[in-house]
Design a protein around this motif. Structure first.
Motif, short mmCIF file in Angstrom:
data_model
loop_
_atom_site.label_atom_id
_atom_site.label_comp_id
_atom_site.label_asym_id
_atom_site.label_seq_id
_atom_site.Cartn_x
_atom_site.Cartn_y
_atom_site.Cartn_z
N LEU A 94 0.86 -1.18 0.00
CA LEU A 94 0.00 0.00 0.00
C LEU A 94 0.90 1.23 0.00
CD1 LEU A 94 -2.85 1.29 0.28
CD2 LEU A 94 -2.53 1.13 2.77
N VAL A 95 0.71 2.10 -1.00
CA VAL A 95 1.55 3.29 -1.17
C VAL A 95 0.67 4.53 -1.07
CG1 VAL A 95 3.07 4.50 -2.78
CG2 VAL A 95 3.19 2.01 -2.60
N GLY A 96 1.11 5.48 -0.25
CA GLY A 96 0.37 6.72 -0.08
C GLY A 96 0.46 7.63 -1.29
N LEU A 134 3.23 2.63 2.92
CA LEU A 134 2.48 2.71 4.18
C LEU A 134 2.38 1.37 4.89
CD1 LEU A 134 -0.44 4.96 2.88
CD2 LEU A 134 1.59 5.68 4.16
N ALA A 135 2.19 0.30 4.13
CA ALA A 135 2.03 -1.04 4.71
C ALA A 135 2.26 -2.07 3.61
CB ALA A 135 0.63 -1.20 5.30
N ALA A 161 -8.01 1.66 9.62
CA ALA A 161 -7.57 1.95 10.98
C ALA A 161 -6.56 3.10 11.05
CB ALA A 161 -6.95 0.70 11.61
N HIS A 162 -5.87 3.38 9.93
CA HIS A 162 -4.76 4.33 9.99
C HIS A 162 -4.86 5.53 9.05
CE1 HIS A 162 -3.07 0.56 11.63
NE2 HIS A 162 -2.46 1.39 12.45
N LEU A 163 -5.79 5.52 8.11
CA LEU A 163 -5.84 6.59 7.11
C LEU A 163 -7.21 7.25 7.09
CD1 LEU A 163 -4.12 4.77 4.09
CD2 LEU A 163 -3.03 6.28 5.78
N ALA A 201 -4.34 6.74 -2.12
CA ALA A 201 -3.39 5.62 -2.05
C ALA A 201 -3.53 4.69 -3.26
CB ALA A 201 -3.62 4.84 -0.76
N THR A 202 -2.46 3.93 -3.50
CA THR A 202 -2.46 2.90 -4.54
C THR A 202 -2.06 1.58 -3.91
OG1 THR A 202 -1.82 4.50 -6.25
CG2 THR A 202 -1.38 2.18 -6.72
#
Length: 160
Positions: free
Chosen positions: A33-35, A41-42, A67-69, A77-78
């Motif tokens: 997961l990319v911001g 990000l994860a 939970a985080h964004l 995100a992508t």
């Protein structure tokens, strides 16, 4: 599909995570997961060998994102992934409002490969992401990386 160097690094990491999953006895899938700013990000890999068939990396990243964004951060995100999302993961992606998806190999390719390997049909039909989440920006497959993913599936299913 043509990807730039940065996207190729993200997708290559997905293949590395899929390789880690295979080494752990799991089906070879991995996702990142990319911001919107390009930061990772994860990330996660498949963990279904535990018996919980919902432990797909794309599903876990959707849970992490909620939970985080913020909704705006999720939309920007992508998700990069070694294989196109299954219907469960595509639905989770759509429900939490994540942005674009880029995959190395398609569900159509996977279905063909599994057929060639004599693997029985899974209990859930493979559908393109766009059939589950219309209007979502989806890109893939990526030549070269798709062949690497195919080899991981051949190894998982014991083909030489």
């Amino acid at each position: 599909m043509v990807v730039d160097e940065t996207e190729l690094r993200y997708l290559s990491r997905c293949v590395e995570l899929a390789t880690e999953a295979l080494a752990a006895g799991d089906e070879p899938f991995g996702s990142v997961l990319v911001g919107g700013d390009g930061s990772v990000l994860a990330e996660d890999r498949n963990r279904v060998a535990s018996g919980d068939r919902t432990r797909h990396p794309e599903f876990e990243l959707a849970r992490w994102a909620t939970a985080h964004l913020s909704p705006e951060e999720r939309a920007a995100a992508t998700v990069y992934t070694s294989g196109e999302h299954c219907p469960m993961c595509a639905a989770a992606h759509g429900w939490v409002g994540l942005g674009r998806i880029v995959y190395a190999s398609s569900c159509e390719q996977l279905t063909t490969w599994l057929g060639e390997l004599g693997v029985s049909v899974p209990p859930v039909r493979a559908l393109p992401i766009r059939d589950v989440v219309p209007g979502l920006v989806v890109e893939g497959p990526v030549p070269g990386l798709a062949e690497q993913v195919r080899e991981l599936h051949r190894r998982f299913h014991g083909a030489s």
